[in-house]
Design a protein around this motif. Structure first.
Motif, PDB file in Angstrom:
ATOM      1  N   ILE A 239      -0.955   8.702   6.668  1.00 39.94           N
ATOM      2  CA  ILE A 239      -0.267   8.083   5.516  1.00 39.94           C
ATOM      3  C   ILE A 239       1.156   8.641   5.417  1.00 39.94           C
ATOM      4  O   ILE A 239       2.127   7.894   5.221  1.00 39.94           O
ATOM      5  CB  ILE A 239      -1.059   8.344   4.213  1.00 39.94           C
TER       6      ILE A 239
ATOM      7  N   THR B 195       1.627  19.113  -4.579  1.00 35.62           N
ATOM      8  CA  THR B 195       0.502  18.876  -5.486  1.00 35.62           C
ATOM      9  C   THR B 195      -0.478  17.840  -4.938  1.00 35.62           C
ATOM     10  O   THR B 195      -1.442  17.503  -5.614  1.00 35.62           O
ATOM     11  CB  THR B 195       1.017  18.405  -6.872  1.00 35.62           C
ATOM     12  N   ALA B 196      -0.212  17.335  -3.740  1.00 32.69           N
ATOM     13  CA  ALA B 196      -1.144  16.372  -3.137  1.00 32.69           C
ATOM     14  C   ALA B 196      -2.326  17.116  -2.511  1.00 32.69           C
ATOM     15  O   ALA B 196      -2.208  18.292  -2.178  1.00 32.69           O
ATOM     16  CB  ALA B 196      -0.414  15.554  -2.064  1.00 32.69           C
ATOM     17  N   PRO B 197      -3.447  16.427  -2.366  1.00 32.43           N
ATOM     18  CA  PRO B 197      -4.626  17.112  -1.791  1.00 32.43           C
ATOM     19  C   PRO B 197      -4.536  17.241  -0.271  1.00 32.43           C
ATOM     20  O   PRO B 197      -5.392  16.734   0.465  1.00 32.43           O
ATOM     21  CB  PRO B 197      -5.787  16.202  -2.212  1.00 32.43           C
ATOM     22  N   ILE B 198      -3.485  17.861   0.205  1.00 30.15           N
ATOM     23  CA  ILE B 198      -3.314  18.103   1.643  1.00 30.15           C
ATOM     24  C   ILE B 198      -2.856  19.543   1.838  1.00 30.15           C
ATOM     25  O   ILE B 198      -2.225  20.129   0.949  1.00 30.15           O
ATOM     26  CB  ILE B 198      -2.279  17.151   2.286  1.00 30.15           C
TER      27      ILE B 198
ATOM     28  N   HIS C 281       4.757   6.780   6.178  1.00 28.54           N
ATOM     29  CA  HIS C 281       5.814   6.854   5.147  1.00 28.54           C
ATOM     30  C   HIS C 281       7.122   7.369   5.759  1.00 28.54           C
ATOM     31  O   HIS C 281       8.196   6.813   5.505  1.00 28.54           O
ATOM     32  CB  HIS C 281       5.339   7.771   4.019  1.00 28.54           C
TER      33      HIS C 281
ATOM     34  N   HIS D 157      -6.724  11.284   7.661  1.00 30.42           N
ATOM     35  CA  HIS D 157      -6.060   9.993   7.405  1.00 30.42           C
ATOM     36  C   HIS D 157      -4.832  10.174   6.522  1.00 30.42           C
ATOM     37  O   HIS D 157      -3.905   9.375   6.572  1.00 30.42           O
ATOM     38  CB  HIS D 157      -7.032   8.982   6.788  1.00 30.42           C
ATOM     39  N   ARG D 158      -4.813  11.291   5.739  1.00 30.32           N
ATOM     40  CA  ARG D 158      -3.626  11.537   4.894  1.00 30.32           C
ATOM     41  C   ARG D 158      -2.417  11.888   5.753  1.00 30.32           C
ATOM     42  O   ARG D 158      -1.282  11.621   5.372  1.00 30.32           O
ATOM     43  CB  ARG D 158      -3.919  12.641   3.886  1.00 30.32           C
TER      44      ARG D 158
ATOM     45  N   TYR E   4       1.901   4.396  -2.024  1.00 29.63           N
ATOM     46  CA  TYR E   4       1.930   5.551  -1.118  1.00 29.63           C
ATOM     47  C   TYR E   4       1.268   6.770  -1.762  1.00 29.63           C
ATOM     48  O   TYR E   4       0.421   7.439  -1.145  1.00 29.63           O
ATOM     49  CB  TYR E   4       3.384   5.854  -0.738  1.00 29.63           C
ATOM     50  N   LEU E   5       1.616   7.025  -3.018  1.00 31.44           N
ATOM     51  CA  LEU E   5       1.057   8.215  -3.670  1.00 31.44           C
ATOM     52  C   LEU E   5      -0.426   8.033  -3.985  1.00 31.44           C
ATOM     53  O   LEU E   5      -1.203   8.997  -3.917  1.00 31.44           O
ATOM     54  CB  LEU E   5       1.855   8.547  -4.935  1.00 31.44           C
TER      55      LEU E   5
ATOM     56  N   ARG F 296      -2.532   6.330  -2.150  1.00 25.55           N
ATOM     57  CA  ARG F 296      -3.204   6.550  -0.856  1.00 25.55           C
ATOM     58  C   ARG F 296      -3.218   8.034  -0.492  1.00 25.55           C
ATOM     59  O   ARG F 296      -4.227   8.557  -0.026  1.00 25.55           O
ATOM     60  CB  ARG F 296      -2.495   5.766   0.247  1.00 25.55           C
ATOM     61  N   LEU F 297      -2.079   8.693  -0.716  1.00 30.45           N
ATOM     62  CA  LEU F 297      -1.967  10.118  -0.384  1.00 30.45           C
ATOM     63  C   LEU F 297      -2.967  10.951  -1.186  1.00 30.45           C
ATOM     64  O   LEU F 297      -3.463  11.976  -0.727  1.00 30.45           O
ATOM     65  CB  LEU F 297      -0.539  10.600  -0.664  1.00 30.45           C
ATOM     66  N   ARG F 298      -3.259  10.485  -2.402  1.00 31.85           N
ATOM     67  CA  ARG F 298      -4.178  11.236  -3.264  1.00 31.85           C
ATOM     68  C   ARG F 298      -5.618  10.741  -3.161  1.00 31.85           C
ATOM     69  O   ARG F 298      -6.429  10.971  -4.064  1.00 31.85           O
ATOM     70  CB  ARG F 298      -3.678  11.171  -4.703  1.00 31.85           C
ATOM     71  N   GLY F 299      -5.899  10.025  -2.095  1.00 29.43           N
ATOM     72  CA  GLY F 299      -7.303   9.769  -1.767  1.00 29.43           C
ATOM     73  C   GLY F 299      -7.827   8.389  -2.071  1.00 29.43           C
ATOM     74  O   GLY F 299      -9.023   8.138  -1.858  1.00 29.43           O
TER      75      GLY F 299
ATOM     76  N   GLY G   5      -5.268  18.052  -6.252  1.00 29.53           N
ATOM     77  CA  GLY G   5      -4.410  16.881  -6.148  1.00 29.53           C
ATOM     78  C   GLY G   5      -5.084  15.605  -6.634  1.00 29.53           C
ATOM     79  O   GLY G   5      -4.402  14.658  -7.034  1.00 29.53           O
TER      80      GLY G   5
END
Lengths: 316, 241
Positions: free
Chosen positions: B6, B89-92, B10, B2-3, A97-98, A100-103, A73
């Motif tokens: 986030i 596709t997010a790193p979660i 949202h 922390h994700r 938002y995206l 932050r979501l991606r680090g 990601g």
């Protein structure tokens, strides 16, 4: 370096991608070509981590994505054919938002949003909600979300679909700008767009790679080396007589054009353009045009999608 | 981790940005208020404890319905609008995705539930109830919310249609609610199984009465965990298709 090895995908019992292999170097812009159902989107979705392969592996800089899927990601940005947007979110909020979501951290995300907005030309709509944007701006927003976290690899699935001609040109320049400092994979039905933005091409048919290489490499490998198209004005019989005397002729096809104009397609084993021109003029014909045939991407695309004459992958 | 927050922030902002969040909130408060006034306060002289029990009884119904309405959009809407790809596709991990969606809905519904506290407080005007009874009742409502939300979340992961998700979620909730009826007609040991599976009758009534059993908390935590895990499995399976 991105390496896809023996990438395979089944939907139920139906194979969508079969043993696809390719290597993509850092900073390359590579176009995936193929007809609908060829497997382009499936390959790109697997590269983006949106879909898991049934078999094979993908490596980025030596790291297997199956072993470190969460890192994907941050490495990859992906624009699907339909831009994924939250209709009620403002452009700036969505990108933040995206990011932050991606680090990205808070301050990094803020500056990354500004950078992505500037690169994609979204400045004038940055405070608008996504549902009020035109299709062209939605596509740009889709690209902005794909690059906001600074990925090494950006994957764009049909980035120009649904755009008008002016937007297509703008999108082409945008992709060219992006390709200057990152690896780009894109699929498109617009061959002209792919040619303008990509340096290398991977042609898929029925879920398999049937050809790959630069435009020149593909053209020289897949189209007849000596094929020429000739247009003359005069007698068809005289033209036939003049051309059949030449060495290296394999096949000649004549089409009667408008008036006395005749279109001739000649397949040859060697380049006989000079000899053909002299012979036709010597026979009293008016030579209106003479050019090497089948040396462009469109010709290659049509050839490999109509018939796959043997496995040509891996010769680039 | 922390994700997760986030996504939680949202999602919470989505509830506040979307008229549906306000409509569901207003409807819950209105219906709770009407039921409290009509059945708990307005049904003749009663002990304060009985009034409080009646309040928790009616609130449990609106809470379950609100939980279903709030949760069915969580994944179905993402799939409908095509934004699910952003999460995939997010790193979660899938677990983080499911957990963050659940927490956001739980915080919203929990906040909404706590807004009803003025109703039990009204009992103090003419009567007296134990603060402990009130606290246990609210813990019960939150536990029931948690289980109902996880069921709705699971239903939401099954379909891109919120209507289909709503129907599936409601069906699961109703089946778990009527387990006590099945217990009445079944023979042992099946009767015991049905009785213990019942979402409301066996496990919520003690909370209404101000009694908190560990077994009831474990039951609601188990139901929540089970449906969250099932949701994670559904998301994982979707990556293959």
């Amino acid at each position: 370096m991105i390496i896809a090895s023996d990438l395979t995908k089944f939907y139920g019992d139906k194979p969508a991608v079969m043993g696809v292999n390719f290597k993509i170097g850092k900073g390359e812009a590579v176009g995936f070509l193929g007809l609908n159902g060829a497997g382009k989107t499936t390959v790109l979705r697997m590269m983006a981590g949106d879909l898991l392969p049934s078999g094979g592996r993908i490596q980025i800089d030596g790291q297997d994505l199956a072993e470190r899927p969460r890192r994907l990601g941050t490495w990859v940005g992906f624009l699907p054919e339909n831009p994924p947007i939250y209709p009620a979110m403002k452009v700036s909020e969505y990108l933040y938002y995206l990011g932050r979501l991606r680090g990205l951290g808070r301050s990094s995300a803020k500056s990354a949003v500004l950078g992505a907005v500037e690169k994609t030309g979204l400045s004038q709509v940055v405070e608008q909600t996504a549902d009020t944007l035109s299709h062209g701006f939605k596509k740009r927003l889709g690209i902005a979300q794909a690059i906001v976290h600074g990925p090494k690899l950006v994957i764009l699935d049909e980035p120009t679909s649904g755009l008008d001609p002016v937007q297509i040109v703008e999108m082409r320049f945008l992709i060219q700008r992006l390709a200057s400092d990152r690896t780009i994979l894109l699929s498109s039905h617009h061959l002209a767009e792919v040619r303008e933005t990509c340096s290398r091409f991977i042609l898929l048919k029925d879920g398999a790679v049937v050809a790959e290489g630069t435009e020149d490499e593909l053209a020289s490998r897949l189209t007849s080396a000596g094929a020429i198209n000739i247009t003359v004005k005069g007698s068809m019989e005289k033209a036939k007589e003049a051309l059949t005397k030449l060495d290296g002729i394999e096949d000649i096809r004549f089409d009667q054009g408008q008036g006395q104009q005749i279109n001739i397609n000649v397949s040859t084993s060697k380049d006989i353009r000079a000899e053909a021109a002299r012979a036709l003029v010597g026979a009293g014909l008016d030579l209106l045009g003479l050019a090497k045939a089948g040396d462009d991407l469109e010709e290659v695309f049509l050839k490999v999608t109509r018939d796959t004459q043997g496995e040509v992958q891996g010769h680039a | 981790m922390h994700r997760v927050w986030i996504i939680v922030l949202h999602e919470l902002s989505t509830y506040l940005r979307n008229p549906m969040g306000y409509i569901i909130g207003a409807a819950v408060l209105l219906i709770d208020g009407l039921l409290f006034n009509a059945f708990a306060l307005g049904a003749g002289a009663r002990l304060s404890t009985e009034v409080l029990q009646q309040f928790f009884y009616f609130s449990s119904g609106t809470t379950m319905i609100a939980a279903l309405l709030l949760s069915i959009r969580l994944f179905a809407e993402e799939r409908q609008t095509g934004t699910m790809v952003l999460l995939r596709t997010a790193p979660i991990s899938d677990w983080e995705t499911v957990f963050s969606k659940f927490i956001s809905a739980f915080l919203f519904l929990g906040g909404l539930t706590l807004l009803t506290i003025y109703m039990p407080l009204l009992i103090f005007v003419h009567g007296k109830v134990s603060i402990g009874h009130m606290a246990v009742g609210y813990i019960g409502l939150l536990a029931l919310s948690s289980a109902s939300l996880s069921i709705g979340l699971f239903a939401s992961s099954l379909s891109r249609s919120q209507v289909v998700s709503g129907v599936v979620g409601a069906a699961i909730l109703v089946v778990l609610l009527v387990c006590w009826l099945l217990a009445a007609v079944a023979d042992p040991p099946l009767a015991g199984v049905f009785e213990n599976l019942s979402l409301h009758n066996l496990h919520f009534r003690p909370f209404m009465e101000g009694v908190m059993h560990t077994r009831d908390l474990v039951y609601y935590a188990s139901i929540t965990y089970l449906f969250l895990i099932l949701s994670v499995r559904v998301l994982a399976a979707r990556r293959w298709s």
